[in-house]
Design an enzyme around this catalytic site. Structure first.
Site: not given
Ligand code: NDP
Length: 264
Positions: A63, A99
């Site tokens: 993105k 989004d």
């Molecule tokens: P990113 O990889 O940019 O960010 C991931 C985030 O999740 C970070 O804040 C990370 O924390 C945290 N994280 C990951 N695993 C864990 C865990 N086990 N415990 C606590 N925190 C955790 O992801 P995106 O923002 O791109 O996506 C996030 C979610 O949104 C995904 O599940 C994706 O499928 C969903 N999504 C849904 C959409 C929809 O249309 N419904 C559209 C786009 C995304 P840290 O910084 O500590 O690593």
């Protein structure tokens, strides 16, 4: 016939081809939508023209590359630095972020919401936190690690890590913006924090779609109204389709066909 696709890596799981093709068929629009696994996001612009497509959606992890690939950006995409929809108009690429607007619409069914707690501070939280703030919500972010919170702090959001979290206000809406629960059984934050924030909330939302995550199960145990990320996905798709087809169909006309993708 116009061609469209979704760029991502991985991209095989994406529902977007089904959603858009159902709407093209239903509305009698001469278009077809496919998927393209793009490894190197820096090649997005080149691939776009090579494939001869009229428009594209862009998913993880490209993105930000999509943002850089555009000639023109709408005001909101410019503000959040991330693009998930590109339209080709006379050889110029126009970028949008649907989004966040999709998410805003998806939570509009929950009334009397003023304060929102995001669990997670990744790419999706970035654009949605800004759209919510622009719409008048007060957004606080709680993230596992401090690094991703830096940019939110600079933008004036209140932020916490698990270590320094203090519940000195209640949150009307709690949103799982993490990928916790997507492919595992983990909760997005320690259970003691979750109990505190969920208990005093009015509703809980997960952006993960198509499954009942541990977070949603947890919220249901407290009898909270919940919803998963399906409507967010549907609404971002409808808004993208409006751009692809130059606003010749209404939101509800597109929805009628696109929502069939969630019933198959
Ligand atoms: P990113 O990889 O940019 O960010 C991931 C985030 O999740 C970070 O804040 C990370 O924390 C945290 N994280 C990951 N695993 C864990 C865990 N086990 N415990 C606590 N925190 C955790 O992801 P995106 O923002 O791109 O996506 C996030 C979610 O949104 C995904 O599940 C994706 O499928 C969903 N999504 C849904 C959409 C929809 O249309 N419904 C559209 C786009 C995304 P840290 O910084 O500590 O690593």
């Amino acid at each position: 016939m116009q061609l469209f696709n979704i760029f991502g890596n991985p991209v095989s799981h994406s529902k977007s081809p089904l959603m858009h093709n159902l709407a093209f068929q239903g509305l009698g629009y001469n278009g077809v939508y496919t998927r393209y696994r793009l490894e190197d996001g820096s090649q997005l612009r080149e691939k776009f023209f090579e494939l001869g497509i009229s428009g594209a959606n862009i998913t993880v992890p490209h993105k930000e590359y999509a943002f850089k690939a555009c000639d023109e950006l709408d005001e909101f995409a410019q503000k959040v630095g991330s693009v998930n929809t590109i339209v080709n108009r006379d050889g110029k690429l126009y970028g949008y972020n649907t989004d966040a607007t999709g998410f805003l619409k998806a939570i509009s069914e929950f009334k009397e919401i003023k304060t929102v707690l995001f669990l997670g501070a990744g790419g999706t939280a970035q654009s949605t936190s800004i759209v919510l703030r622009d719409a008048g919500y007060k957004v606080t972010l709680l993230n596992r690690s401090p690094k991703r919170l830096e940019r939110y702090k600079k933008e004036g959001f209140k932020t916490f890590t698990f270590e320094d979290f203090e519940m000195n206000e209640h949150f009307d809406l709690v949103v799982n913006m993490t990928s916790a629960g997507l492919e595992d059984d983990s909760l997005p934050c320690p259970i003691e924090i979750l109990e505190e924030v969920v208990l005093s909330s009015k509703a809980c939302v997960d952006v993960i779609y198509g499954k009942e995550t541990p977070f949603l199960k947890f919220a249901k145990n407290y009898n909270k109204p919940t919803k998963d990320g399906s409507d967010m996905l549907l609404y971002q798709g409808i808004i993208a389709f409006e751009y692809f087809t130059n606003h010749q169909y209404s939101f509800d006309e597109i929805k009628l066909y696109m929502q069939q993708a969630f019933k198959l």
